[in-house]
Design a protein around this motif. Sequence first.
Motif, PDB file in Angstrom:
ATOM      1  N   LEU A  41     -10.885 -36.705  74.088  1.00 58.68           N
ATOM      2  CA  LEU A  41     -11.016 -38.154  74.221  1.00 58.68           C
ATOM      3  C   LEU A  41     -10.567 -38.894  72.971  1.00 58.68           C
ATOM      4  CD1 LEU A  41     -14.471 -38.361  76.046  1.00 58.68           C
ATOM      5  CD2 LEU A  41     -12.175 -38.335  77.038  1.00 58.68           C
ATOM      6  N   GLY A  42     -10.399 -38.168  71.879  1.00 55.73           N
ATOM      7  CA  GLY A  42      -9.992 -38.802  70.631  1.00 55.73           C
ATOM      8  C   GLY A  42      -8.504 -38.748  70.358  1.00 55.73           C
TER       9      GLY A  42
ATOM     10  N   ASN B 217      -2.424 -33.967  78.117  1.00 53.74           N
ATOM     11  CA  ASN B 217      -2.316 -32.542  78.426  1.00 53.74           C
ATOM     12  C   ASN B 217      -3.466 -32.084  79.326  1.00 53.74           C
ATOM     13  OD1 ASN B 217       0.057 -32.128  77.015  1.00 53.74           O
ATOM     14  ND2 ASN B 217      -0.973 -31.568  75.115  1.00 53.74           N
ATOM     15  N   TYR B 218      -4.648 -32.644  79.090  1.00 54.16           N
ATOM     16  CA  TYR B 218      -5.790 -32.335  79.957  1.00 54.16           C
ATOM     17  C   TYR B 218      -5.476 -32.749  81.397  1.00 54.16           C
ATOM     18  CZ  TYR B 218     -10.426 -32.577  82.080  1.00 54.16           C
ATOM     19  OH  TYR B 218     -11.502 -32.419  82.927  1.00 54.16           O
ATOM     20  N   VAL B 219      -4.913 -33.928  81.558  1.00 55.42           N
ATOM     21  CA  VAL B 219      -4.575 -34.417  82.892  1.00 55.42           C
ATOM     22  C   VAL B 219      -3.547 -33.500  83.550  1.00 55.42           C
ATOM     23  CG1 VAL B 219      -3.536 -36.314  84.201  1.00 55.42           C
ATOM     24  CG2 VAL B 219      -5.126 -36.815  82.326  1.00 55.42           C
ATOM     25  N   ILE B 220      -2.501 -33.145  82.809  1.00 57.91           N
ATOM     26  CA  ILE B 220      -1.450 -32.282  83.362  1.00 57.91           C
ATOM     27  C   ILE B 220      -2.028 -30.937  83.808  1.00 57.91           C
ATOM     28  CG2 ILE B 220       0.650 -31.002  82.786  1.00 57.91           C
ATOM     29  CD1 ILE B 220       1.387 -33.380  80.933  1.00 57.91           C
TER      30      ILE B 220
ATOM     31  N   ALA C 214     -12.208 -37.140  83.674  1.00 58.75           N
ATOM     32  CA  ALA C 214     -11.110 -37.865  83.033  1.00 58.75           C
ATOM     33  C   ALA C 214     -11.086 -39.330  83.456  1.00 58.75           C
ATOM     34  CB  ALA C 214      -9.785 -37.192  83.364  1.00 58.75           C
ATOM     35  N   LEU C 215     -11.309 -39.592  84.725  1.00 58.51           N
ATOM     36  CA  LEU C 215     -11.299 -40.977  85.199  1.00 58.51           C
ATOM     37  C   LEU C 215     -12.438 -41.792  84.597  1.00 58.51           C
ATOM     38  CD1 LEU C 215     -10.415 -40.293  88.932  1.00 58.51           C
ATOM     39  CD2 LEU C 215      -9.038 -41.631  87.330  1.00 58.51           C
ATOM     40  N   ASN C 216     -13.580 -41.163  84.392  1.00 55.65           N
ATOM     41  CA  ASN C 216     -14.727 -41.866  83.833  1.00 55.65           C
ATOM     42  C   ASN C 216     -14.589 -42.113  82.336  1.00 55.65           C
ATOM     43  OD1 ASN C 216     -16.136 -42.071  86.265  1.00 55.65           O
ATOM     44  ND2 ASN C 216     -17.081 -40.062  86.024  1.00 55.65           N
ATOM     45  N   ASN C 217     -13.677 -41.409  81.689  1.00 57.13           N
ATOM     46  CA  ASN C 217     -13.551 -41.526  80.237  1.00 57.13           C
ATOM     47  C   ASN C 217     -12.213 -42.079  79.765  1.00 57.13           C
ATOM     48  OD1 ASN C 217     -16.071 -40.217  78.846  1.00 57.13           O
ATOM     49  ND2 ASN C 217     -15.559 -38.838  80.550  1.00 57.13           N
TER      50      ASN C 217
END
Length: 556
Positions: free
Chosen positions: A40-41, A48-51, A128-131
């Motif tokens: 998140l930072g 990359n997390y999303v991918i 991911a959507l919440n953050n």
Amino acid sequence: MKTTHFIYSLTLAAVGLLASCKQDYLNITPTDRILGDAVLGDSALFQNYVINRYLSIKLQDKEGEGTNPGFGRGFEYGLWSSVTDESIYNNDDNTWVIQQGQIAPENTGIAGTIWGRSYRSIRECNYALNNIDSVEMSVALRKKLTAELRFIRAFRYHDLIRNYGGVVMMGDKEYQLTDNLTDPALFKRATLKESMDYAVSELAAAAADLPLTNDDSWKLGRATKGAALALKARLQLYAASPLYNVGTWQAAADAAKAVMDMSQYTLAADYSQLFIKPDNNEIIFGRRYAVGARHVCLEISNGPNGYNGWAGNTPLQNLVDAYEMKNGKQITDPSSGYNAQNPYANRDARFYATILYNGASYRGSTIQTFSPGGKDGKDGPSNWNSTKTGYYLRKFMDDNNPIDNPWNVAGLQPWIYIRYAEILLNYAEAQNEAAGPDANVYAAINQIRQRSSVQQPALTPGLSKDQMRTAIQHERQIELAFEEHRFYDVRRWKTAIVTENVPAYGVDVTVSGGVYTYTRKVALKDRLFAEKNYWLPIPRADILASNGQLEQNKGY
């Protein structure tokens, strides 16, 4: 005994060492993963997390070789085709339980990972959507990543809906261990219409903010506007189909037409090469692989035993018989020119691109499934790897890959989730049901039949609506063979009670005095499909984890 004493002594020494130090050795930062705060930072880490959400986890033996599974099943040792009338997996590997109608909540075969994998991925997307709003990035990038996450999440719901029907809707909630995990609301299944409407609306929203095309900043393999609209069109086709009956054919036709009207996609000229390289304009959404991040090495896992292959997913006579003659006539038509003693001559070009048969040219040699003496049959080397059906799989095979020792170079073919031919077929089916076999229906089907490398005759003019329905269903069987459609098509049409109760046929080929004889046989006994099998059972472990609150599908 000496070994036990040595380990025990080391354990005591370690305990003593820890006890003698004031430093807390248990409070360490792991080096094999990235913690949530770090993701998140850093916007690059977050992207990359999303991918990585296009992939999920391995939950079963013999899946995810090379890289973790994606959506559906894809390239595994046992393909999804081998739980249909397209093929059988030569050495079972948890596929026969489905073919033989023995699937149960505690015995799900290769179908046992869809429920758990999908919900894990949905939770990861919700995190991911919440953050995402807390991650520093441009407004434009945030919109695209949000749309991408909604697409991935909707694809997981697509996998759930088409296998289980109405599902548990998680919304944007990211459940924690501190939540009340016994709350009945957590296990309440939505209706099929509610589930479908949600997934369709999510894909519509994702399409609005996804890029039109892939480029250097949005690589091939990531979702585009066309991918979202195409998946939406597939779901709306399902929704209108007899098994679902929660949508309209007109809405399905309009959804497919919206993809066609983008003018972004075309049919590839060469049908066989379409499945080898990822960079062609027919692929709307597919998964890419690379050296070091491969899938199952298809050529050895599906190749003939005479080439040192393992047979793998062996095509059934049921599918072979469905291929038309080159003149467009079915082999059952007395005027077709079909010769049962020369059964593979003058067939649809897609037959030769999909199936290896006795007498087929392959890798500088000829397939020999005959007996006695055929190198690719029971008289060949490693005969436990000889085909049970008399056929081997040709589709997807890259002749540039070695069969022997392929591990560092093979396994790079793209897995195509959605391609333009499917959209044309979806449109033709929905338009025929909504308006009858008009000129638009003929145009869509004939584009596929008259692909430059195929050149099947155009459909006969003047077909009735029912005749056109039969023609479209047949065209899907041929064009989309082994691409993970047949399982769902025969279910949504509610024809599986017929097609999946036909025995799993193969062929025995014998030769005497230079004359070949082809004899139909049952390649896998006791094939069975019951009414309950239109949907998969939810795994027993998940029912138990809900303390019985999660409703099982009817009949299981």
